[in-house]
Design a protein around this motif. Structure first.
Motif, mmCIF file in Angstrom:
data_model
loop_
_atom_site.group_PDB
_atom_site.id
_atom_site.type_symbol
_atom_site.label_atom_id
_atom_site.label_comp_id
_atom_site.label_asym_id
_atom_site.label_seq_id
_atom_site.Cartn_x
_atom_site.Cartn_y
_atom_site.Cartn_z
ATOM 1 N N GLU A 300 -9.102 -4.538 -1.417
ATOM 2 C CA GLU A 300 -8.026 -3.535 -0.946
ATOM 3 C C GLU A 300 -6.060 -3.918 -0.502
ATOM 4 O OE1 GLU A 300 -7.783 -1.673 4.019
ATOM 5 O OE2 GLU A 300 -9.494 -2.521 3.160
ATOM 6 N N HIS A 301 -6.558 -5.266 0.045
ATOM 7 C CA HIS A 301 -4.296 -5.428 -0.001
ATOM 8 C C HIS A 301 -3.860 -5.521 -1.287
ATOM 9 C CE1 HIS A 301 -0.857 -7.480 1.924
ATOM 10 N NE2 HIS A 301 -0.889 -8.448 1.586
ATOM 11 N N ALA A 302 -4.412 -5.748 -2.512
ATOM 12 C CA ALA A 302 -4.332 -5.854 -3.427
ATOM 13 C C ALA A 302 -3.350 -4.466 -4.109
ATOM 14 C CB ALA A 302 -4.975 -6.063 -4.472
ATOM 15 N N HIS A 303 -5.053 -3.682 -3.431
ATOM 16 C CA HIS A 303 -4.300 -1.635 -3.980
ATOM 17 C C HIS A 303 -3.068 -1.749 -2.438
ATOM 18 C CE1 HIS A 303 -4.627 2.385 -4.135
ATOM 19 N NE2 HIS A 303 -4.610 2.370 -3.001
ATOM 20 N N ALA A 304 -3.576 -2.033 -2.170
ATOM 21 C CA ALA A 304 -1.749 -1.661 -1.001
ATOM 22 C C ALA A 304 -0.211 -2.110 -1.886
ATOM 23 C CB ALA A 304 -2.046 -2.356 0.692
ATOM 24 N N LEU A 305 -0.882 -3.432 -2.032
ATOM 25 C CA LEU A 305 0.409 -4.204 -2.683
ATOM 26 C C LEU A 305 0.798 -3.440 -3.884
ATOM 27 C CD1 LEU A 305 -0.399 -7.647 -2.493
ATOM 28 C CD2 LEU A 305 1.801 -6.599 -1.431
ATOM 29 N N SER A 306 0.323 -3.643 -4.307
ATOM 30 C CA SER A 306 0.499 -2.563 -6.106
ATOM 31 C C SER A 306 0.975 -1.166 -5.834
ATOM 32 C CB SER A 306 -0.884 -1.783 -6.911
ATOM 33 O OG SER A 306 -2.144 -1.239 -6.147
ATOM 34 N N LEU A 307 0.353 -0.289 -4.463
ATOM 35 C CA LEU A 307 1.283 0.983 -4.092
ATOM 36 C C LEU A 307 2.684 0.723 -3.899
ATOM 37 C CD1 LEU A 307 -1.870 2.831 -2.098
ATOM 38 C CD2 LEU A 307 -0.780 2.961 -4.415
ATOM 39 N N VAL A 308 2.909 -0.155 -2.793
ATOM 40 C CA VAL A 308 4.360 -0.816 -2.614
ATOM 41 C C VAL A 308 4.934 -1.498 -3.764
ATOM 42 C CG1 VAL A 308 5.476 -2.549 -1.197
ATOM 43 C CG2 VAL A 308 3.786 -1.299 -0.416
ATOM 44 N N ALA A 309 4.335 -1.664 -4.521
ATOM 45 C CA ALA A 309 5.451 -2.219 -5.725
ATOM 46 C C ALA A 309 5.632 -0.690 -6.730
ATOM 47 C CB ALA A 309 4.026 -3.290 -6.905
ATOM 48 N N ALA A 310 4.709 0.316 -6.498
ATOM 49 C CA ALA A 310 4.831 1.646 -7.440
ATOM 50 C C ALA A 310 6.157 2.477 -6.927
ATOM 51 C CB ALA A 310 4.050 2.012 -7.214
ATOM 52 N N LYS A 311 6.218 2.449 -5.566
ATOM 53 C CA LYS A 311 7.122 3.059 -4.443
ATOM 54 C C LYS A 311 8.540 1.615 -4.503
ATOM 55 C CE LYS A 311 4.370 4.726 -0.849
ATOM 56 N NZ LYS A 311 3.321 4.951 0.282
ATOM 57 N N GLY A 312 8.609 0.779 -4.393
ATOM 58 C CA GLY A 312 9.837 -0.069 -5.102
ATOM 59 C C GLY A 312 10.468 -0.191 -6.820
ATOM 60 N N LEU A 313 9.186 0.715 -7.267
ATOM 61 C CA LEU A 313 9.540 0.589 -8.645
ATOM 62 C C LEU A 313 10.634 2.430 -8.744
ATOM 63 C CD1 LEU A 313 8.130 -1.342 -10.760
ATOM 64 C CD2 LEU A 313 9.966 -1.764 -10.072
ATOM 65 N N GLU A 314 10.256 3.434 -8.107
ATOM 66 C CA GLU A 314 10.202 4.256 -8.065
ATOM 67 C C GLU A 314 9.284 5.382 -9.208
ATOM 68 O OE1 GLU A 314 12.148 6.356 -6.432
ATOM 69 O OE2 GLU A 314 12.192 4.709 -5.061
ATOM 70 N N CYS A 315 8.267 4.504 -9.592
ATOM 71 C CA CYS A 315 7.215 4.751 -9.787
ATOM 72 C C CYS A 315 7.403 4.735 -11.690
ATOM 73 C CB CYS A 315 6.489 5.496 -9.936
ATOM 74 S SG CYS A 315 5.974 6.466 -8.276
ATOM 75 N N LEU A 316 8.303 4.247 -11.923
ATOM 76 C CA LEU A 316 9.333 4.269 -13.086
ATOM 77 C C LEU A 316 8.512 2.862 -14.186
ATOM 78 C CD1 LEU A 316 12.613 6.233 -12.645
ATOM 79 C CD2 LEU A 316 10.307 6.895 -13.385
ATOM 80 N N GLY A 317 8.691 2.068 -13.942
ATOM 81 C CA GLY A 317 7.570 0.515 -14.665
ATOM 82 C C GLY A 317 6.510 0.171 -13.905
ATOM 83 N N SER A 318 5.901 -0.836 -14.277
ATOM 84 C CA SER A 318 4.624 -1.331 -14.075
ATOM 85 C C SER A 318 4.453 -1.939 -12.789
ATOM 86 C CB SER A 318 4.615 -2.216 -15.413
ATOM 87 O OG SER A 318 2.937 -3.008 -14.569
ATOM 88 N N PRO A 319 3.691 -1.570 -11.623
ATOM 89 C CA PRO A 319 3.382 -2.051 -10.314
ATOM 90 C C PRO A 319 2.804 -2.978 -10.009
ATOM 91 C CG PRO A 319 2.467 -0.050 -10.646
ATOM 92 C CD PRO A 319 3.393 -0.114 -11.858
ATOM 93 N N MET A 320 1.928 -3.657 -11.709
ATOM 94 C CA MET A 320 1.161 -5.050 -11.709
ATOM 95 C C MET A 320 1.647 -6.323 -12.024
ATOM 96 S SD MET A 320 -1.635 -3.844 -10.909
ATOM 97 C CE MET A 320 -1.234 -2.671 -9.746
ATOM 98 N N ALA A 321 3.688 -5.558 -12.560
ATOM 99 C CA ALA A 321 4.174 -6.874 -12.750
ATOM 100 C C ALA A 321 5.236 -7.242 -11.590
ATOM 101 C CB ALA A 321 5.839 -6.388 -14.218
#
Length: 589
Positions: A300-321
């Motif tokens: 659950e926390h990993a999923h939340a982190l991935s959403l934060v990462a996606a927003k930080g990259l403006e959904c224009l890169g890889s949140p998994m990175a």
């Protein structure tokens, strides 16, 4: 200041755009930054997040000058925010400011708003125009929420094929990235974009290799010595690779003693082993941070982190990175961080397997796309709607063919990697870092890049230029092997032994690429596979977390059913793409 949005309206603009749009404001904020102020006027509005000490926000509705990145320095000195006013007016001097950099300025109440980025466009900014309205922002998502437009299928297709964007594309319809070296002016519901500097040119005769090496070495030494003198608390991101080794070599011996360095990785990784050896040798205070040092996050926390990462990259890169780094960076000092990133332009690593003396041609672009650009971060074809995947391939190949300039093929690849891969792929992550810490990369000095591009491709191939540069900076350091086993001092010479060693290393990489293509494997970034597995586990336990994917016209629903039932897995690159789609869908509710 981390985030900014300016909207200018004319009388014919839609009424809803004349007032702050809450959905757009929400895209500017994150867990530790909020929208601190919104200035409203008859002809538009401006939103600011919390000001930094360097900003000059001025009174509400009045003049302001705000810096949209942490770095504000030329080769020889730190700048003040007040220094920017004259630069933003006409552009002189902006090419001397090290990327990533951006700033916004208004001279008087009711006056036009000026926004500028750095010469490489490394600090990502975005713009949008509508009927009687224009806007610029640090957030592509905010502009998409403002405009109410849908997804750009071409931009989404490019991201599915490559994992990142090219040219000025985004995944949002009508939202575009600022080109490099751009000054934007907002006034009366209109937006004017102008370039304050031409792209770095490769015209003219190539300089002598030794002359280029001498000047490049001088530039780096001036940067390293000057910056460390002004900011002795700076930390060098030290790895086993060439770029960070060059920055260490450019650091005068007296400043290495007691210097701070950090390395990310396992204790036995080549990066950590080599960096630790260098640290002991030169009296550097070395810190190692491991992704596996603490218990892994829950699904659950990993999923939340991935959403934060996606927003930080403006959904224009890889949140998994990015997601694996968020917990690590939360424990790290976000002060002044020295890192090497521009070395790939000087190294020409993408020359491998490319013909010498060839002219740009569609077949060469197509081969490069299939061999390199599509191989590491593309989405699995089975995950995508068949028609969307076919259209994505066609559009991306066509766009790439248009972006490579005519002329010498190797020089064309230099231009592409600098002004597209560096400008859009690296910059998505660099922007995230550059608003949270002083992201210091002396290899982004414009003159350094000019020299790196001007050198003949034959003098860059197989790291000859960088080997020669390392030897000039520090002959002793140049004799220590890199994480690849190659020795910089030997790379700087054209000996038979060196040619054989490089050829063997190139052959190993080529064999790996062949295996990658034959197996359709992707090359995930550090920690990406582990986080994506946790995210997928959360989706299977809580299907509602990814239910929005069933409404996406670009995802194959049958494949998604199989994924959630555990009938098959998904590559980290595919999970990254799906996370971005979830964020977009959630923000449109």
């Amino acid at each position: 200041m981390r985030a900014f949005l300016a909207v200018s309206t004319a009388p014919q603009a839609a009424e809803r755009l004349r007032r702050p749009v809450e959905a757009a404001l929400a895209c500017l904020a994150d867990d530790d930054v909020s929208v601190a102020r919104v200035d409203e006027a008859p002809d538009g509005w401006v939103a600011f997040t919390d000001a930094d000490d360097t900003d000059l926000p001025g009174p509400p509705g009045g003049a302001f000058t705000v810096v949209l990145s942490r770095m504000l320095r030329t080769r020889d000195t730190d700048l003040s925010t007040a220094d920017l006013v004259a630069m933003l007016d006409g552009g002189p001097g902006l090419t001397e400011v090290l990327p990533p950099f951006a700033a916004a300025h208004r001279e008087r109440p009711g006056g036009p708003i000026t926004v500028a980025n750095d010469w490489l466009g490394f600090r990502q900014l975005f713009w949008w125009r509508g009927e009687g309205v224009a806007a610029v922002s640090t957030s592509a998502r905010a502009l998409a929420a403002l405009s109410g437009a849908g997804l750009d299928r071409d931009g989404l297709g490019t991201q599915a094929m490559m994992g990142w964007q090219i040219h000025d594309q985004t995944i949002f319809e009508g939202v575009r990235a600022f080109p490099p070296a751009t000054i934007a002016t907002l006034e009366g519901g209109a937006l004017r974009l102008r370039q304050y500097a031409e792209p770095v040119s490769q015209d003219g005769p190539a300089p002598a290799l030794e002359d280029a090496v001498a000047e490049m070495a001088d530039i780096l030494v001036r940067w390293q010595s000057g910056y460390l003198e002004a900011h002795p608390e700076s930390v060098l991101q030290l790895t086993g690779g060439h770029d960070s080794r060059i920055l260490l070599g450019a650091t005068p011996q007296k400043q290495r003693q007691g210097m701070r360095a950090l390395t990310l990785g396992a204790e036995t990784s080549p990066d950590v082993v080599i960096a630790a050896r260098l640290a002991r040798r030169y009296g550097i205070r070395h810190e190692v941070y491991r992704l596996d040092e603490h218990a892994p996050p829950s699904p659950e926390h990993a999923h939340a982190l991935s959403l934060v990462a996606a927003k930080g990259l403006e959904c224009l890169g890889s949140p998994m990175a990015l997601a694996p780094l968020l917990t690590v960076e939360a424990r790290l000092d976000q002060g002044h961080r020295l890192s090497g990133l521009g070395g790939e332009v000087a190294r020409g690593f993408y020359y491998a397997g490319q013909p010498v003396g060839a002219q740009t041609a569609p077949a060469l672009v197509d081969r490069l796309a299939r061999w390199r650009l599509f191989s590491n971060e593309s989405v699995e074809a089975a995950a995508l709607d068949r028609d969307f995947h076919a259209a994505a391939q066609e559009h991306t190949h066509k766009t790439l063919a248009e972006l490579f300039p005519a002329g010498d093929w190797l020089r064309a690849t230099d231009q592409f990697y600098l002004y597209h891969r560096m400008h859009r792929w690296s910059a998505a992550h660099g922007t995230f870092a550059g608003v949270r810490r002083h992201f210091v990369n002396p290899m982004f000095d414009r003159r350094f890049i000019e020299l790196a591009l001007a050198v003949a491709p034959a003098d860059k191939r197989d790291s000859l230029l960088l080997g020669r540069l390392m030897s000039r900076l520090d002959p002793e350091l140049a004799r220590i092997p890199l994480d690849t086993g190659l020795v910089p001092a030997r790379l700087g010479r054209r000996s038979v032994a060196t040619r054989m060693t490089v050829a063997a290393a190139t052959a190993r990489k080529a064999a790996g690429k062949v295996r990658q293509r034959l197996t359709n494997a992707r090359k995930p970034q550090l920690g990406a596979a582990e986080v994506s597995a946790l995210v997928l586990a959360h989706w299977r336990a809580e299907p509602s977390a990814c239910a929005a994917l069933y409404d996406s016209p670009v995802v194959d629903r049958q494949w998604l059913d199989g994924l959630l039932k555990g009938e098959h897995g998904a590559a980290a690159t595919t999970v990254a793409f799906l996370v971005n789609l979830i964020v977009v869908a959630d923000e449109r509710k």
